[in-house]
Scaffold this motif. Structure first.
Motif, short mmCIF file in Angstrom:
data_model
loop_
_atom_site.label_atom_id
_atom_site.label_comp_id
_atom_site.label_asym_id
_atom_site.label_seq_id
_atom_site.Cartn_x
_atom_site.Cartn_y
_atom_site.Cartn_z
N LYS A 143 24.88 -24.19 -5.15
CA LYS A 143 25.01 -23.69 -6.51
C LYS A 143 24.05 -22.53 -6.79
O LYS A 143 24.36 -21.63 -7.56
N HIS A 144 22.87 -22.58 -6.16
CA HIS A 144 21.86 -21.55 -6.43
C HIS A 144 21.06 -21.30 -5.15
O HIS A 144 20.51 -22.22 -4.56
N LYS B 206 25.17 -18.61 -7.79
CA LYS B 206 24.10 -17.75 -8.27
C LYS B 206 23.12 -17.44 -7.14
O LYS B 206 22.80 -18.30 -6.32
N THR C 4 19.25 -15.62 -6.62
CA THR C 4 18.03 -15.00 -7.14
C THR C 4 17.30 -14.35 -5.98
O THR C 4 16.93 -15.03 -5.02
N GLU D 20 27.89 -9.43 -8.77
CA GLU D 20 27.82 -10.37 -9.88
C GLU D 20 27.01 -11.60 -9.49
O GLU D 20 26.89 -11.95 -8.32
N ASN D 21 26.45 -12.24 -10.49
CA ASN D 21 25.68 -13.49 -10.30
C ASN D 21 24.43 -13.29 -9.44
O ASN D 21 23.92 -14.24 -8.86
N GLU E 249 20.52 -11.97 -9.51
CA GLU E 249 19.34 -11.57 -10.29
C GLU E 249 18.27 -11.09 -9.31
O GLU E 249 17.92 -11.81 -8.37
#
Length: 220
Positions: free
Chosen positions: A69-70, A94, A96, A118-119, A121
């Protein structure tokens, strides 16, 4: 075909160079028909490095990575592993990314379209501080941090490793790229492996990937 791209199958063709306080100098070049980001002494993104990290993702398993998920990427540089996650793994969650060198991110945005993802950071900052301060939890942490061709010593410290463990989910995984080119590097990695054995459920080590790269894949 772009003439510079064509000539790069014979010799690398530099197309842009920029000074960096973190890595001295970064350059964009055509190499074997591929656009790459290099520092003064090593490949920084795309090229051989992308193959190294893709190998690590394959060892984790594309389906397992895709289900995350991340994901955190500590050491973004030109973003080649992020492109691998999206284009080859098919990851849609996502991401990061933490990168100390703003020059690298500027080049990644301009030449590789990193800011179009997209998604994603991007945090311009120190990975050591990030993992100490973040309250986020990650299913996968990818560590690929170099200053030119030197690995900062904190990457192998017990405190940094403990902070990485703290920001993993209960089933989280770490992919850590290192370089082993000297006897001291071998000793450093052997000590790191011993440190992991006291803290982790599963540890795998893959040596001599694309030359001197040594990968650690470990789970909480």
């Amino acid at each position: 075909m772009n003439i510079k791209k064509f000539l790069s199958f014979i010799i690398p063709i530099k197309i842009h160079q920029k000074k960096s306080e973190i890595n001295t100098s970064l350059e964009i070049a055509w190499n074997n028909g591929q656009l790459v980001l290099d520092s003064k002494n090593t490949n920084f993104s795309y090229g051989s490095l992308q193959k190294v990290l893709k190998f690590g993702l394959l060892k984790i398993g594309f389906e397992k990575v895709k289900a995350c998920k991340h994901i955190a990427v500590l050491g973004v540089a030109g973003g080649s592993v992020i492109k691998s996650l999206i284009d080859e793994v098919g990851y849609k969650g996502k991401i990061t990314g933490v990168e100390l060198d703003k020059v690298a991110i500027d080049l990644a945005n301009r030449y590789f379209g990193l800011d179009q993802i997209e998604n994603l950071e991007i945090i311009i900052g120190d990975a050591q501080s990030f993992v100490q301060q973040t309250t986020q939890k990650f299913d996968l942490v990818i560590i690929d941090i170099f200053q030119d061709n030197v690995m900062p010593g904190f990457l192998f410290d017990e405190k940094f490793t403990a902070n990485i463990l703290d920001c993993l989910t209960e089933t989280g995984t770490v992919l850590f790229n290192t370089i082993v080119s000297t006897n001291s590097d071998q000793i450093r990695n052997a000590n790191y492996l011993q440190l992991l054995e006291d803290k982790c459920k599963t540890i795998r080590k893959f040596s001599n990937i694309e030359g001197d790269n040594e990968l650690f894949v470990w789970e909480k």
